[in-house]
Scaffold this active site. Sequence first.
Site, mmCIF file in Angstrom:
data_model
loop_
_atom_site.group_PDB
_atom_site.id
_atom_site.type_symbol
_atom_site.label_atom_id
_atom_site.label_comp_id
_atom_site.label_asym_id
_atom_site.label_seq_id
_atom_site.Cartn_x
_atom_site.Cartn_y
_atom_site.Cartn_z
ATOM 1 N N HIS A 47 36.151 54.522 49.777
ATOM 2 C CA HIS A 47 35.129 53.497 49.550
ATOM 3 C C HIS A 47 34.039 53.553 50.616
ATOM 4 O O HIS A 47 34.335 53.686 51.803
ATOM 5 C CB HIS A 47 35.764 52.108 49.514
ATOM 6 C CG HIS A 47 36.387 51.804 48.194
ATOM 7 N ND1 HIS A 47 35.707 51.202 47.186
ATOM 8 C CD2 HIS A 47 37.624 52.059 47.722
ATOM 9 C CE1 HIS A 47 36.491 51.085 46.143
ATOM 10 N NE2 HIS A 47 37.666 51.595 46.440
ATOM 11 N N THR B 166 30.875 31.505 35.465
ATOM 12 C CA THR B 166 29.680 32.038 36.119
ATOM 13 C C THR B 166 28.943 30.969 36.916
ATOM 14 O O THR B 166 28.016 31.292 37.647
ATOM 15 C CB THR B 166 28.712 32.630 35.084
ATOM 16 O OG1 THR B 166 28.325 31.597 34.172
ATOM 17 C CG2 THR B 166 29.364 33.781 34.310
ATOM 18 N N LYS B 167 29.365 29.705 36.762
ATOM 19 C CA LYS B 167 28.738 28.581 37.473
ATOM 20 C C LYS B 167 29.828 27.700 38.066
ATOM 21 O O LYS B 167 30.970 27.708 37.610
ATOM 22 C CB LYS B 167 27.870 27.775 36.510
ATOM 23 C CG LYS B 167 26.708 28.588 35.985
ATOM 24 C CD LYS B 167 25.788 27.766 35.133
ATOM 25 C CE LYS B 167 24.604 28.654 34.817
ATOM 26 N NZ LYS B 167 23.983 28.445 33.599
#
Length: 184
Positions: free
Chosen positions: A115, A159-160
């Site tokens: 990574h 998402t909120k």
Amino acid sequence: MIKRLIGHATCRLEHDAVLGSRARIKNARGATDKIVVGRHSRILGELFTFAHGGEIKIGEWCYVGEGTRIWSAASIVIGNRVLISHNANILDSLTHPLGAAARHQQIREIFTRGHPREISLDESPVTIGDDAWIGAGAMVLRGVTVGEGGVVAAGAVVTKDVPAFSIVGGNPAVLIREIPPDER
């Protein structure tokens, strides 16, 4: 498993915290204090920090179910007494760049050198408050706070922010109802 056998710590387990036999700890940062599992918690899923950043802090008396992935490139903080069912995903970044060329470069680096230590994945911290419940197969995405006592229904895509003592569900998740004081 090899890292465990040779004594290379991958996380810090507080008193009576348990990693299940199929739990996976992937700490690409290599810093033990970047993944901390609180007292009496049980981890059956996967905890992963990216090489360029990320930390996961899990409180006391928490449960992370099988097949669940908690991946951090910034910060994921999980309060006390949080239940995260099986096959849920909690992510504080995009995990890959948006542009195709940048994604290809990232994958090439992962395949050849591991990574990358320098990359931007549009990270934004995730916080899950005390006594929250994340249902089976739910996704909690970057920048979200699930308030105290919040419930994310199975399969929801969050998402909120989720207000405290509220239930959300759907894709994208919407408010279903508030949990009344006598049910908290």
